[in-house]
Design a protein around this motif. Structure first.
Motif, PDB file in Angstrom:
ATOM      1  N   TYR A  26     -91.689 -10.963  46.753  1.00 31.73           N
ATOM      2  CA  TYR A  26     -92.645 -10.654  45.685  1.00 31.73           C
ATOM      3  C   TYR A  26     -94.008 -10.292  46.309  1.00 31.73           C
ATOM      4  CZ  TYR A  26     -95.895 -11.859  41.853  1.00 31.73           C
ATOM      5  OH  TYR A  26     -96.891 -11.854  40.913  1.00 31.73           O
ATOM      6  N   PHE A  27     -94.463 -11.118  47.268  1.00 29.05           N
ATOM      7  CA  PHE A  27     -95.772 -10.830  47.873  1.00 29.05           C
ATOM      8  C   PHE A  27     -95.746  -9.582  48.738  1.00 29.05           C
ATOM      9  CE2 PHE A  27     -96.747 -15.259  46.680  1.00 29.05           C
ATOM     10  CZ  PHE A  27     -97.906 -14.987  45.962  1.00 29.05           C
ATOM     11  N   MET A  28     -94.586  -9.298  49.329  1.00 31.72           N
ATOM     12  CA  MET A  28     -94.496  -8.050  50.100  1.00 31.72           C
ATOM     13  C   MET A  28     -94.742  -6.862  49.170  1.00 31.72           C
ATOM     14  SD  MET A  28     -91.307  -8.600  52.709  1.00 31.72           S
ATOM     15  CE  MET A  28     -90.896 -10.312  52.999  1.00 31.72           C
ATOM     16  N   GLU A  29     -94.157  -6.926  47.977  1.00 34.66           N
ATOM     17  CA  GLU A  29     -94.365  -5.823  47.025  1.00 34.66           C
ATOM     18  C   GLU A  29     -95.818  -5.747  46.593  1.00 34.66           C
ATOM     19  OE1 GLU A  29     -91.365  -4.285  47.895  1.00 34.66           O
ATOM     20  OE2 GLU A  29     -92.296  -3.254  46.200  1.00 34.66           O
ATOM     21  N   LYS A  30     -96.429  -6.908  46.364  1.00 35.14           N
ATOM     22  CA  LYS A  30     -97.852  -6.932  46.004  1.00 35.14           C
ATOM     23  C   LYS A  30     -98.693  -6.288  47.117  1.00 35.14           C
ATOM     24  CE  LYS A  30     -98.589  -9.458  42.181  1.00 35.14           C
ATOM     25  NZ  LYS A  30     -99.318  -8.908  41.021  1.00 35.14           N
ATOM     26  N   CYS A  31     -98.399  -6.670  48.351  1.00 39.95           N
ATOM     27  CA  CYS A  31     -99.148  -6.111  49.488  1.00 39.95           C
ATOM     28  C   CYS A  31     -98.958  -4.598  49.545  1.00 39.95           C
ATOM     29  CB  CYS A  31     -98.657  -6.694  50.814  1.00 39.95           C
ATOM     30  SG  CYS A  31     -99.163  -8.375  51.109  1.00 39.95           S
ATOM     31  N   ARG A  32     -97.726  -4.186  49.266  1.00 40.84           N
ATOM     32  CA  ARG A  32     -97.417  -2.762  49.340  1.00 40.84           C
ATOM     33  C   ARG A  32     -98.348  -1.948  48.433  1.00 40.84           C
ATOM     34  NH1 ARG A  32     -91.762  -0.279  50.328  1.00 40.84           N
ATOM     35  NH2 ARG A  32     -90.905  -1.541  48.664  1.00 40.84           N
ATOM     36  N   GLY A  33     -98.629  -2.504  47.264  1.00 40.31           N
ATOM     37  CA  GLY A  33     -99.557  -1.853  46.343  1.00 40.31           C
ATOM     38  C   GLY A  33    -100.926  -1.661  46.996  1.00 40.31           C
ATOM     39  N   TYR A  34    -101.427  -2.725  47.614  1.00 41.28           N
ATOM     40  CA  TYR A  34    -102.729  -2.632  48.289  1.00 41.28           C
ATOM     41  C   TYR A  34    -102.718  -1.625  49.418  1.00 41.28           C
ATOM     42  CZ  TYR A  34    -105.577  -6.291  46.215  1.00 41.28           C
ATOM     43  OH  TYR A  34    -106.356  -7.013  45.372  1.00 41.28           O
ATOM     44  N   VAL A  35    -101.632  -1.685  50.185  1.00 32.27           N
ATOM     45  CA  VAL A  35    -101.558  -0.831  51.368  1.00 32.27           C
ATOM     46  C   VAL A  35    -101.494   0.648  50.967  1.00 32.27           C
ATOM     47  CG1 VAL A  35    -100.157  -0.259  53.403  1.00 32.27           C
ATOM     48  CG2 VAL A  35    -100.608  -2.640  52.838  1.00 32.27           C
ATOM     49  N   ALA A  67     -91.459  -6.693  60.861  1.00 34.59           N
ATOM     50  CA  ALA A  67     -90.592  -6.215  59.772  1.00 34.59           C
ATOM     51  C   ALA A  67     -91.335  -6.278  58.439  1.00 34.59           C
ATOM     52  CB  ALA A  67     -89.318  -7.044  59.715  1.00 34.59           C
ATOM     53  N   ILE A  68     -92.102  -7.328  58.235  1.00 36.10           N
ATOM     54  CA  ILE A  68     -92.842  -7.454  56.972  1.00 36.10           C
ATOM     55  C   ILE A  68     -93.918  -6.367  56.902  1.00 36.10           C
ATOM     56  CG2 ILE A  68     -94.423  -8.942  55.669  1.00 36.10           C
ATOM     57  CD1 ILE A  68     -92.765 -11.345  56.773  1.00 36.10           C
ATOM     58  N   LEU A  69     -94.642  -6.183  58.010  1.00 41.56           N
ATOM     59  CA  LEU A  69     -95.705  -5.166  58.008  1.00 41.56           C
ATOM     60  C   LEU A  69     -95.135  -3.777  57.733  1.00 41.56           C
ATOM     61  CD1 LEU A  69     -97.844  -6.499  60.978  1.00 41.56           C
ATOM     62  CD2 LEU A  69     -98.632  -6.231  58.614  1.00 41.56           C
ATOM     63  N   GLU A  70     -94.001  -3.489  58.336  1.00 43.04           N
ATOM     64  CA  GLU A  70     -93.412  -2.162  58.121  1.00 43.04           C
ATOM     65  C   GLU A  70     -92.935  -2.015  56.688  1.00 43.04           C
ATOM     66  OE1 GLU A  70     -90.670  -1.673  61.385  1.00 43.04           O
ATOM     67  OE2 GLU A  70     -92.272  -0.834  62.646  1.00 43.04           O
ATOM     68  N   PRO A 183     -86.771 -10.388  56.428  1.00 36.45           N
ATOM     69  CA  PRO A 183     -86.401  -9.262  57.292  1.00 36.45           C
ATOM     70  C   PRO A 183     -86.815  -9.511  58.744  1.00 36.45           C
ATOM     71  CG  PRO A 183     -88.131  -8.628  55.722  1.00 36.45           C
ATOM     72  CD  PRO A 183     -87.782 -10.037  55.432  1.00 36.45           C
ATOM     73  N   VAL A 184     -86.128  -8.850  59.667  1.00 31.57           N
ATOM     74  CA  VAL A 184     -86.482  -8.900  61.093  1.00 31.57           C
ATOM     75  C   VAL A 184     -86.455  -7.468  61.596  1.00 31.57           C
ATOM     76  CG1 VAL A 184     -85.801  -9.672  63.396  1.00 31.57           C
ATOM     77  CG2 VAL A 184     -85.406 -11.161  61.444  1.00 31.57           C
ATOM     78  N   ASP A 185     -87.483  -7.063  62.357  1.00 25.65           N
ATOM     79  CA  ASP A 185     -87.447  -5.737  62.948  1.00 25.65           C
ATOM     80  C   ASP A 185     -87.130  -5.901  64.422  1.00 25.65           C
ATOM     81  OD1 ASP A 185     -88.186  -2.769  62.816  1.00 25.65           O
ATOM     82  OD2 ASP A 185     -89.282  -3.498  64.554  1.00 25.65           O
ATOM     83  N   ARG A 186     -85.981  -5.395  64.845  1.00 25.26           N
ATOM     84  CA  ARG A 186     -85.587  -5.624  66.220  1.00 25.26           C
ATOM     85  C   ARG A 186     -86.224  -4.613  67.153  1.00 25.26           C
ATOM     86  NH1 ARG A 186     -80.639  -5.372  63.808  1.00 25.26           N
ATOM     87  NH2 ARG A 186     -80.029  -3.654  65.163  1.00 25.26           N
ATOM     88  N   LYS A 187     -86.721  -5.148  68.289  1.00 25.58           N
ATOM     89  CA  LYS A 187     -87.302  -4.263  69.285  1.00 25.58           C
ATOM     90  C   LYS A 187     -86.206  -3.346  69.837  1.00 25.58           C
ATOM     91  CE  LYS A 187     -90.138  -4.302  73.371  1.00 25.58           C
ATOM     92  NZ  LYS A 187     -89.795  -4.753  74.704  1.00 25.58           N
ATOM     93  N   TYR A 188     -85.033  -3.920  70.066  1.00 27.89           N
ATOM     94  CA  TYR A 188     -83.884  -3.135  70.531  1.00 27.89           C
ATOM     95  C   TYR A 188     -82.831  -3.125  69.427  1.00 27.89           C
ATOM     96  CZ  TYR A 188     -85.899  -3.960  75.164  1.00 27.89           C
ATOM     97  OH  TYR A 188     -86.736  -4.011  76.242  1.00 27.89           O
TER      98      TYR A 188
END
Ligand code: SAH
Ligand code: SF4
Ligand code: F3S
Length: 485
Positions: A26-35, A67-70, A183-188
């Motif tokens: 939910y907060f990721m979506e909220k942040c997305r609006g700001y971003v 992953a969250i930032l992306e 979520p996890v963003d893998r380096k490899y």
């Protein structure tokens, strides 16, 4: 890796859900609006930069934050000239802390030129009260501060900062739960760390980790196995099981399980090729584990087995709960079961009361074991640990002198040991393009030794046979022998 929560189904007009991880989505979506608003103002996607200090746990935590930032619309930048900069800190030794303060000082100047810039710090240093006091007092330009126990709340904290414009500090003393499925963003694409447990109960007398990472908490086998299955479905062939002391995995779970049994279950996962783990405490390394490793086709022939000191007298003061003799016996047992095993270690020089003779004992163990490599550290006094208030802190001069002679032995032993596979053909997981020499690739043997060889980038992520032509100290130069595989 993303998980199943569909962002279209999140109702942003309702109150945030109380359950995790739904609340964070939910907060990721909220942040997305700001971003996206920020993106319009800037005329480009806002960027982020994360600098990670410390161990594999921290690096894996950073992958979760990336992953969250992306997901919320940031793109990764090369350096600190970004719109969001985060330091994920380590406090295991004092010099790591000093580096962070130095870097923060520089960031303050960068922020002057970019007032919209957001600065965050998280990780182990943040779990120390004196650090938080210092940040409150002298680093007011830092926007978000959080610790090791609430990393899963990052989206919520970022949203609080974006909405209020105020400094957000949120530190938990203990972890009350393990939040899965973020979520996890893998380096490899092909390899990934998997936490199997958090925290540490060992309280080695020099070590701050139990104070900043909290008590030992194991994840359930079901959670671990389903995470690995998802990763394998997503292309991962090598996993590194992470914990401060993986050998005590399962002790606080209701299910009857040991680390060795967990490994056996993981081994069954089709498509998974290599299993690594870190770190093994010698006092808990069981015969069962040695047996499972010896019988396994997937568990890499590598054990990181921190010795710390070869002197039984110092080991006792360190609260390591093994003697020099017990350690050597354990190594013998491991080598008997797996003659091709690589053993690596961590060593500390300058623990309070350590004499030259104690260091001789450490050097003796280094020679007897024949480590493939060893991290050698100078003892660092960590406030709040029992060793910090011990008498006989060793003078700097003696530490440096003993450190140098230990390091010399380590380098000689490791170079000789690493070279033992020269001329043989072994499997290499290709990791990346060699950053030093054009046309070359870099990969790793099962025992973790680095190999460079000629090849195209299409091989990245695959396992190929390489003849190990020449050992150059701690790595090999080789040549691929099975072009068609
Ligand atoms: N859980 C792991 C180690 C985690 S910390 C284990 O027990 O093996 C990684 C390494 O940092 C340790 O193995 C130790 O060698 C080193 N270390 C920890 N505290 C230290 C201190 N106060 N000074 C110097 N080195 C330290
Ligand atoms: Fe620190 Fe000892 Fe725990 Fe390792 S086992 S994290 S050295 S207290
Ligand atoms: Fe450092 Fe924390 Fe790891 S103190 S070594 S980053 S657990």
């Amino acid at each position: 890796m993303c998980n199943n929560i569909d962002s279209n189904k999140i109702d942003l007009n309702s109150e945030p859900p109380l359950d995790e991880p739904a609340r964070q989505f939910y907060f990721m979506e909220k942040c997305r609006g700001y971003v996206s608003g920020l993106k319009e103002r800037l005329g480009r996607s806002p960027s982020f930069f994360i600098q990670t200090f410390g161990c594999q746990m921290n690096f894996h935590d950073s992958e979760k934050i990336v992953a969250i930032l992306e997901r919320i619309g940031f793109v990764e930048a090369e350096g600190e000239n970004a719109d969001f900069v985060l330091y994920n800190t380590c406090t295991v030794r004092e010099n790591a802390n000093e580096r962070v303060y130095g870097r923060l000082g520089q960031l303050k100047r960068v922020k002057k030129n970019n007032p919209e810039m957001i600065i965050g710090i998280c990780g182990c240093m943040m779990q120390e009260e004196h650090v938080i006091e210092k940040i409150r007092k002298s680093y007011k330009f830092v926007d978000i501060v959080f610790g090791t126990h609430n990393i899963f709340k990052f989206a919520e904290l970022l949203y609080a900062r974006l909405r209020s414009g105020e400094q957000i500090i949120d530190i938990w003393k203990e972890a009350d739960r393990i939040v899965e499925e973020l979520p996890v963003d893998r380096k490899y694409d092909f390899k990934c760390g998997v936490n199997i447990m958090y925290g540490c109960n060992n309280f080695c007398s020099y070590c701050i980790v139990p104070y900043v990472r909290g008590r030992e908490r194991s994840r359930t086998p079901d959670d671990i196995i389903s995470e690995i299955r998802r990763l394998v479905d997503d292309g991962v062939i090598e996993i590194m099981l992470l914990g401060q002391n993986v050998n005590s995995y399962g002790k606080n779970l209701d299910t009857e399980i040991t680390f060795a049994k967990l490994l056996k279950e993981i081994e069954k996962i089709d498509g998974l090729e290599r299993i690594r783990f870190m770190t093994s405490h010698p006092k808990d390394l069981s015969d069962e584990l040695i047996e499972v490793m010896a019988a396994s086709k997937k568990i890499c022939r590598h054990i990181h087995l921190p010795l710390q000191s070869g002197s039984s007298r110092i080991l006792k003061k360190m609260n390591r709960r093994y003697t020099k003799e017990q350690y050597l016996e354990l190594v013998d047992k491991i080598k008997k079961a797996m003659p091709d095993i690589s053993i690596t270690t961590d060593l500390i020089v300058g623990f309070p009361g350590e004499t030259d003779e104690d260091v001789d004992e450490t050097i003796d163990v280094v020679k007897k074991v024949g480590y493939d490599s060893a991290f050698t550290f100078q003892y660092s006094r960590r406030t709040g640990t029992p060793a910090a208030s011990m008498e006989n802190q060793v003078p700097k001069e003696a530490v440096t002198r003993n450190f140098d002679r230990l390091l010399k032995t380590v380098q000689e032993v490791a170079a000789k040991r690493t070279a033992r596979f020269e001329g043989q053909t072994m499997s290499v997981l290709v990791e990346e393009v060699d950053s030093h020499e054009e046309g070359m690739l870099t990969g790793r043997l099962g025992n973790n030794t680095v190999v460079h060889f000629d090849g195209g980038r299409d091989l990245i992520g695959s396992i190929v046979d390489v003849r190990l032509d020449e050992c150059r100290g701690f790595y090999y130069i080789g040549r691929q022998v099975n072009i068609n595989k």
